[in-house]
Design an enzyme around this catalytic site. Structure first.
Site, PDB file in Angstrom:
ATOM      1  N   ASP A  38       0.818  -1.219   0.000  1.00  0.00           N
ATOM      2  CA  ASP A  38       0.000   0.000   0.000  1.00  0.00           C
ATOM      3  C   ASP A  38       0.850   1.267   0.000  1.00  0.00           C
ATOM      4  O   ASP A  38       2.072   1.217   0.192  1.00  0.00           O
ATOM      5  CB  ASP A  38      -0.965  -0.012   1.203  1.00  0.00           C
ATOM      6  CG  ASP A  38      -0.316  -0.508   2.496  1.00  0.00           C
ATOM      7  OD1 ASP A  38       0.928  -0.497   2.589  1.00  0.00           O
ATOM      8  OD2 ASP A  38      -1.044  -0.905   3.412  1.00  0.00           O
ATOM      9  N   ASN A  96      -7.400  -3.984  14.631  1.00  0.00           N
ATOM     10  CA  ASN A  96      -8.801  -4.272  14.294  1.00  0.00           C
ATOM     11  C   ASN A  96      -8.914  -5.403  13.273  1.00  0.00           C
ATOM     12  O   ASN A  96      -9.968  -5.601  12.681  1.00  0.00           O
ATOM     13  CB  ASN A  96      -9.477  -3.007  13.751  1.00  0.00           C
ATOM     14  CG  ASN A  96      -8.825  -2.500  12.470  1.00  0.00           C
ATOM     15  OD1 ASN A  96      -7.862  -3.092  11.982  1.00  0.00           O
ATOM     16  ND2 ASN A  96      -9.341  -1.415  11.922  1.00  0.00           N
ATOM     17  N   HIS A 126      -7.192  -5.592  10.454  1.00  0.00           N
ATOM     18  CA  HIS A 126      -6.967  -5.230   9.048  1.00  0.00           C
ATOM     19  C   HIS A 126      -5.687  -5.859   8.511  1.00  0.00           C
ATOM     20  O   HIS A 126      -4.755  -6.155   9.257  1.00  0.00           O
ATOM     21  CB  HIS A 126      -7.017  -3.707   8.831  1.00  0.00           C
ATOM     22  CG  HIS A 126      -5.822  -2.933   9.300  1.00  0.00           C
ATOM     23  ND1 HIS A 126      -5.895  -1.594   9.646  1.00  0.00           N
ATOM     24  CD2 HIS A 126      -4.517  -3.273   9.483  1.00  0.00           C
ATOM     25  CE1 HIS A 126      -4.692  -1.166   9.990  1.00  0.00           C
ATOM     26  NE2 HIS A 126      -3.848  -2.160   9.908  1.00  0.00           N
ATOM     27  N   GLU A 161      -9.626  -2.483   5.728  1.00  0.00           N
ATOM     28  CA  GLU A 161     -10.231  -2.348   7.050  1.00  0.00           C
ATOM     29  C   GLU A 161     -11.449  -3.273   7.162  1.00  0.00           C
ATOM     30  O   GLU A 161     -11.910  -3.807   6.151  1.00  0.00           O
ATOM     31  CB  GLU A 161     -10.651  -0.883   7.266  1.00  0.00           C
ATOM     32  CG  GLU A 161      -9.509   0.133   7.183  1.00  0.00           C
ATOM     33  CD  GLU A 161      -8.518   0.063   8.359  1.00  0.00           C
ATOM     34  OE1 GLU A 161      -8.716  -0.744   9.287  1.00  0.00           O
ATOM     35  OE2 GLU A 161      -7.525   0.816   8.323  1.00  0.00           O
TER      36      GLU A 161
HETATM   37  P1  PGA Z   1       2.338  -2.214  12.786  1.00  0.00           P
HETATM   38  O1  PGA Z   1       1.170  -2.194  11.723  1.00  0.00           O
HETATM   39  O2  PGA Z   1       3.361  -3.194  12.279  1.00  0.00           O
HETATM   40  O3  PGA Z   1       2.868  -0.800  12.775  1.00  0.00           O
HETATM   41  O4  PGA Z   1       1.742  -2.612  14.085  1.00  0.00           O
HETATM   42  C1  PGA Z   1       0.649  -3.392  11.266  1.00  0.00           C
HETATM   43  C2  PGA Z   1      -0.608  -3.107  10.505  1.00  0.00           C
HETATM   44  O5  PGA Z   1      -1.383  -2.223  10.921  1.00  0.00           O
HETATM   45  O6  PGA Z   1      -0.843  -3.781   9.488  1.00  0.00           O
END
Ligand code: PGA
Length: 253
Positions: free
Chosen positions: A76, A145, A147, A152
């Site tokens: 992304d 959450n 995702h 999301e």
């Molecule tokens: P993080 O993010 O590695 O910064 O915890 C992971 C994500 O939200 O996919």
């Protein structure tokens, strides 16, 4: 020390520490690069993979691990941030990995955050993945959450690379990296769930107690769009590599 088990068709490996879990993921990526010609990696940003990327850089420096024949596709990018913006995912990947290994810049793909025609950028991204022969190993992190990438809760199973709106929670989490609230991106381009599920293998790294509930929901909760990561249970080759803290709410622990 690690525990290995299968839950809901997912191979789960639990390591004592986050360093051990990162090392295990670095091993998976190294094996993929060294055993496959023209390996295509799907890569992730965020705090979780940083340690793993450092280990790959060390292996390049000390053991000659070469990325010269590797193609990469990131999950992304923020809409509105050019490649040279310090908070862009392009800048993150350059700083954490690409600038320190022998990967060829023209083989490192990340959606452009400043494309004039976003929907064309998305369909072109999908075509590039196909033309490269598909993704051999997709590295993923996990959101609190549930995702995956910027898919999301509610993201459809059949979703492909597309523009998405960031949730208020994500915008708030990102605000600390920007000068003021106004400059925090509101939209992103993300690979879709269907795009991710087409990878031949998926390796997800999750560390820390704050992700324990999300890990449990992903492998032990219901399969559905409300927890996008649970949709990975539709894929035949998923490895979930976690530390003990992230595994704390699993039955195996
Ligand atoms: P993080 O993010 O590695 O910064 O915890 C992971 C994500 O939200 O996919």
């Amino acid at each position: 020390m690690s525990i290995e088990t299968q839950i809901s068709g997912i191979s789960v490996k639990v390591y004592s520490t986050s360093s051990d879990a990162s090392e295990a993921v670095a091993n998976e990526i190294t094996q993929e690069i060294t055993t496959r010609d023209h390996c295509v990696l799907g890569l992730a940003t965020g705090g979780t993979p940083v340690d793993c990327y450092q280990r790959l850089v060390e292996r390049h420096r000390n053991s000659g691990l070469s990325f010269a024949d590797v193609t990469t596709f990131n999950l992304d990018e923020y809409i509105g941030l050019a490649a040279d913006h310090p908070q862009s995912y392009r800048a993150f990947m350059q700083a954490q990995l690409f600038d320190h290994v022998d990967v060829r810049r023209e083989r490192t793909w990340i959606p452009s955050g400043v494309a004039e025609d976003v929907s064309l950028e998305c369909t072109t991204y999908e075509s590039r993945i196909r033309e490269a022969g598909g993704i051999d190993l997709q590295l993923l992190g996990l959101g609190h959450n549930g995702h995956i990438a910027f898919n999301e809760p509610g993201s459809p199973l059949e979703s492909r690379t597309r523009q998405v709106e960031l949730t208020p929670e994500t915008i708030q989490k990102n605000a600390r990296f920007f000068a003021d609230d106004e400059s925090v991106p509101r939209h992103a381009i993300t690979m879709g769930i269907a795009t991710i599920l087409e990878a031949r293998r998926i390796v997800m790294l999750v560390t820390g107690s704050s992700k324990a509930a999300a890990v449990s929901a992903m492998v032990e909760g219901p399969v559905g769009v409300e927890c996008p990561a649970s949709l990975l249970r539709n894929h035949p080759q998923v490895q979930l590599i976690v530390d003990e803290a992230a595994a704390a709410k699993l039955d195996v622990s």
